[in-house]
Motif scaffolding. Structure first.
Motif, mmCIF file in Angstrom:
data_model
loop_
_atom_site.group_PDB
_atom_site.id
_atom_site.type_symbol
_atom_site.label_atom_id
_atom_site.label_comp_id
_atom_site.label_asym_id
_atom_site.label_seq_id
_atom_site.Cartn_x
_atom_site.Cartn_y
_atom_site.Cartn_z
ATOM 1 N N ILE A 1 53.144 41.227 41.875
ATOM 2 C CA ILE A 1 52.808 39.857 41.496
ATOM 3 C C ILE A 1 52.386 39.830 40.028
ATOM 4 C CG2 ILE A 1 51.153 37.966 41.845
ATOM 5 C CD1 ILE A 1 51.112 38.743 44.808
ATOM 6 N N GLY A 2 51.615 40.833 39.628
ATOM 7 C CA GLY A 2 51.197 40.919 38.241
ATOM 8 C C GLY A 2 52.369 41.026 37.290
ATOM 9 N N ARG A 3 53.413 41.726 37.718
ATOM 10 C CA ARG A 3 54.613 41.850 36.879
ATOM 11 C C ARG A 3 55.226 40.477 36.630
ATOM 12 N NH1 ARG A 3 58.875 45.468 35.889
ATOM 13 N NH2 ARG A 3 60.182 44.432 34.337
ATOM 14 N N LEU A 4 55.247 39.633 37.655
ATOM 15 C CA LEU A 4 55.783 38.285 37.508
ATOM 16 C C LEU A 4 54.868 37.416 36.656
ATOM 17 C CD1 LEU A 4 57.004 37.600 41.162
ATOM 18 C CD2 LEU A 4 58.437 38.028 39.169
ATOM 19 N N VAL A 5 53.566 37.501 36.918
ATOM 20 C CA VAL A 5 52.597 36.673 36.207
ATOM 21 C C VAL A 5 52.549 37.020 34.731
ATOM 22 C CG1 VAL A 5 50.134 36.113 36.019
ATOM 23 C CG2 VAL A 5 51.209 36.260 38.259
ATOM 24 N N LEU A 6 52.785 38.287 34.400
ATOM 25 C CA LEU A 6 52.672 38.726 33.016
ATOM 26 C C LEU A 6 53.719 38.110 32.095
ATOM 27 C CD1 LEU A 6 51.745 42.499 33.328
ATOM 28 C CD2 LEU A 6 50.381 40.674 32.353
ATOM 29 N N LYS A 7 54.719 37.495 32.660
ATOM 30 C CA LYS A 7 55.702 36.833 31.823
ATOM 31 C C LYS A 7 55.065 35.604 31.185
ATOM 32 C CE LYS A 7 59.768 38.362 34.429
ATOM 33 N NZ LYS A 7 60.972 37.940 35.202
ATOM 34 N N GLY A 8 54.720 35.717 29.912
ATOM 35 C CA GLY A 8 54.088 34.612 29.200
ATOM 36 C C GLY A 8 52.582 34.601 29.265
ATOM 37 N N VAL A 9 51.979 35.545 30.001
ATOM 38 C CA VAL A 9 50.521 35.622 30.111
ATOM 39 C C VAL A 9 50.078 37.010 29.659
ATOM 40 C CG1 VAL A 9 48.505 35.356 31.608
ATOM 41 C CG2 VAL A 9 50.610 34.077 32.096
ATOM 42 N N ASP A 10 49.136 37.077 28.712
ATOM 43 C CA ASP A 10 48.702 38.377 28.208
ATOM 44 C C ASP A 10 47.833 39.093 29.232
ATOM 45 O OD1 ASP A 10 45.594 38.039 27.265
ATOM 46 O OD2 ASP A 10 46.720 36.165 27.089
ATOM 47 N N ALA A 11 47.692 40.406 29.043
ATOM 48 C CA ALA A 11 46.987 41.239 30.017
ATOM 49 C C ALA A 11 45.526 40.841 30.166
ATOM 50 C CB ALA A 11 47.088 42.708 29.600
ATOM 51 N N LEU A 12 44.861 40.505 29.074
ATOM 52 C CA LEU A 12 43.443 40.156 29.144
ATOM 53 C C LEU A 12 43.235 38.879 29.948
ATOM 54 C CD1 LEU A 12 40.517 40.562 28.387
ATOM 55 C CD2 LEU A 12 40.973 39.445 26.186
ATOM 56 N N THR A 13 44.081 37.882 29.710
ATOM 57 C CA THR A 13 43.971 36.631 30.464
ATOM 58 C C THR A 13 44.226 36.864 31.944
ATOM 59 O OG1 THR A 13 44.642 35.300 28.557
ATOM 60 C CG2 THR A 13 44.896 34.301 30.730
ATOM 61 N N THR A 14 45.251 37.650 32.250
ATOM 62 C CA THR A 14 45.575 37.956 33.641
ATOM 63 C C THR A 14 44.418 38.654 34.333
ATOM 64 O OG1 THR A 14 47.919 38.181 33.093
ATOM 65 C CG2 THR A 14 47.190 39.153 35.158
ATOM 66 N N THR A 15 43.873 39.666 33.672
ATOM 67 C CA THR A 15 42.770 40.417 34.265
ATOM 68 C C THR A 15 41.550 39.543 34.461
ATOM 69 O OG1 THR A 15 43.571 42.402 33.129
ATOM 70 C CG2 THR A 15 41.346 42.478 34.014
ATOM 71 N N THR A 16 41.222 38.747 33.462
ATOM 72 C CA THR A 16 40.021 37.910 33.536
ATOM 73 C C THR A 16 40.133 36.849 34.625
ATOM 74 O OG1 THR A 16 39.631 38.217 31.172
ATOM 75 C CG2 THR A 16 38.498 36.380 32.237
ATOM 76 N N VAL A 17 41.242 36.139 34.640
ATOM 77 C CA VAL A 17 41.400 35.047 35.609
ATOM 78 C C VAL A 17 41.424 35.577 37.039
ATOM 79 C CG1 VAL A 17 42.936 33.214 36.404
ATOM 80 C CG2 VAL A 17 42.554 33.540 33.963
ATOM 81 N N THR A 18 42.162 36.658 37.279
ATOM 82 C CA THR A 18 42.209 37.209 38.633
ATOM 83 C C THR A 18 40.844 37.747 39.060
ATOM 84 O OG1 THR A 18 43.002 39.330 37.739
ATOM 85 C CG2 THR A 18 44.650 37.786 38.551
ATOM 86 N N THR A 19 40.092 38.314 38.125
ATOM 87 C CA THR A 19 38.761 38.823 38.451
ATOM 88 C C THR A 19 37.804 37.694 38.808
ATOM 89 O OG1 THR A 19 39.038 40.752 37.011
ATOM 90 C CG2 THR A 19 36.789 40.135 37.574
ATOM 91 N N VAL A 20 37.828 36.614 38.042
ATOM 92 C CA VAL A 20 36.946 35.472 38.315
ATOM 93 C C VAL A 20 37.289 34.833 39.658
ATOM 94 C CG1 VAL A 20 36.283 33.163 37.562
ATOM 95 C CG2 VAL A 20 36.480 35.005 35.884
ATOM 96 N N ILE A 21 38.580 34.581 39.885
ATOM 97 C CA ILE A 21 38.987 33.963 41.146
ATOM 98 C C ILE A 21 38.657 34.881 42.329
ATOM 99 C CG2 ILE A 21 40.953 33.139 42.498
ATOM 100 C CD1 ILE A 21 42.280 32.289 39.901
ATOM 101 N N GLY A 22 38.957 36.176 42.181
ATOM 102 C CA GLY A 22 38.660 37.123 43.258
ATOM 103 C C GLY A 22 37.177 37.233 43.536
ATOM 104 N N ALA A 23 36.362 37.191 42.484
ATOM 105 C CA ALA A 23 34.912 37.260 42.661
ATOM 106 C C ALA A 23 34.403 36.066 43.465
ATOM 107 C CB ALA A 23 34.219 37.312 41.306
ATOM 108 N N LEU A 24 34.923 34.886 43.182
ATOM 109 C CA LEU A 24 34.510 33.684 43.918
ATOM 110 C C LEU A 24 34.958 33.764 45.377
ATOM 111 C CD1 LEU A 24 35.272 30.938 41.237
ATOM 112 C CD2 LEU A 24 33.043 31.927 41.864
ATOM 113 N N MET A 25 36.150 34.309 45.621
ATOM 114 C CA MET A 25 36.627 34.504 46.998
ATOM 115 C C MET A 25 35.701 35.447 47.764
ATOM 116 S SD MET A 25 40.755 34.969 46.487
ATOM 117 C CE MET A 25 41.832 33.637 45.955
ATOM 118 N N LEU A 26 35.335 36.555 47.109
ATOM 119 C CA LEU A 26 34.450 37.537 47.740
ATOM 120 C C LEU A 26 33.064 36.956 47.993
ATOM 121 C CD1 LEU A 26 35.489 40.664 45.658
ATOM 122 C CD2 LEU A 26 35.705 40.454 48.137
ATOM 123 N N LEU A 27 32.553 36.194 47.022
ATOM 124 C CA LEU A 27 31.225 35.598 47.170
ATOM 125 C C LEU A 27 31.188 34.645 48.357
ATOM 126 C CD1 LEU A 27 28.361 35.031 46.193
ATOM 127 C CD2 LEU A 27 29.324 33.347 44.596
#
Length: 307
Positions: free
Chosen positions: A174-200
């Motif tokens: 999924i990350g391979r698909l998302v990375l098209k047009g999205v830089d690595a830092l943005t991808t990592t940050t957004v997925t981490t924030v969303i995942g953290a809220l899911m876990l919380l």
């Protein structure tokens, strides 16, 4: 160009070391904290670091340009790679030793490489396949016979580890698909924030507030390990991994994961006192040789494509 590629490979080795250490850190945390509460706190802390990183890099404004499909892709990546993987990760470490748990990563590269070839048509030549097999065999030899302290066989802990495999393969592709047009830092940050809220949210529903109230009773070693997971194995390692996927492809970047069990067994021996298998160094040599062979095969494939 060569220096850039070398830096990418070195970051992937560093990523493997951090993720190898994460099994020992996770074991310490799992013994003292509620698994979902600890996982959510890990990613909440990592989210703060990553958002500050994005702010410093003046990348926050780029969030406005993300399309609806990109946001959905990032949410899917967060569901699999953050929420799913970390849940299976923490729950499994309550039941199996850190050394044995590290075995799971030997299954990731083959599954990822196969699906990447099917979905993204990444070229597979005999050298790449042989390198992947050699790396997986080396990693297995390095941890075989010394990773488990509770016997053999497949139990609930081992099944939870297979959940880690499924989540990680999905996350990578999924990350391979998302990375098209999205830089690595943005991808990592957004997925981490969303995942953290899911876990919380899941932690509050499943474990309740008592699990959070007991966090203050955890020893300093657990808090230190949690911080290492948040900032080392999450904020830094995830960013390095996504950079590798973008620069080298999903199959090649995932190949470095075969080094994770070597680091995992080494760190679990040094930090947790788990027995070090005598064949650790032989397995490590095979794994590194496999990585080299895979890289050579990939370079040959790229050279043929340029002709």
């Amino acid at each position: 160009m060569k220096n850039t590629l070398m830096a990418t490979h070195l970051r992937l080795v560093g990523m493997a070391a951090l993720w190898g250490a994460s099994w020992s850190w996770g074991k310490v945390v799992a013994q003292s904290m509620a698994p979902l509460a600890a996982a959510s706190l890990r990613f909440l802390l990592a989210s703060v670091a990553l958002v500050l990183w994005m702010h410093r890099a003046s990348a926050l404004r780029g969030l406005k340009s993300l399309s609806r499909n990109q946001w959905l892709g990032l949410a899917a990546a967060a569901l699999t790679g953050v929420f799913g993987y970390s849940s299976f990760f923490m729950l499994s470490l309550q039941l199996v030793p850190a050394g044995k748990a590290a075995i799971v990563v030997t299954l990731n590269p083959g599954a990822t490489l196969l699906l990447a070839a099917i979905l993204f048509r990444e070229h597979l030549n005999p050298a790449i396949l042989a390198g992947m097999v050699l790396s997986a065999v080396g990693a297995y030899i390095a941890i075989g016979g010394g990773g488990s302290q509770t016997g053999t066989g497949v139990g609930i802990g081992e099944l939870l580890l297979l959940g880690c495999v499924a989540c990680w393969v999905a996350y990578t592709l999924i990350g391979r698909l998302v990375l098209k047009g999205v830089d690595a830092l943005t991808t990592t940050t957004v997925t981490t924030v969303i995942g953290a809220l899911m876990l919380l949210l899941t932690s509050l529903i499943v474990e309740g507030t008592p699990a959070w109230e007991k966090l203050g009773q955890a020893p300093a070693s657990a808090w230190g390990s949690l911080l290492a997971l948040a900032f080392g194995a999450t904020a830094i390692a995830y960013a390095w991994y996504f950079e590798g996927v973008k620069a080298l492809g999903a199959g090649a970047a995932s190949g470095y994961i075969t080094l994770v069990p070597v680091f995992g067994v080494l760190f679990s021996s040094l930090w947790l006192g788990e027995a070090t298998p005598a064949n650790l160094f032989i397995g490590a040599a095979l794994a590194i040789s496999g990585m080299t062979l895979m890289h050579v095969g990939r370079r040959r494939a790229e050279a043929r494509q340029r002709r």
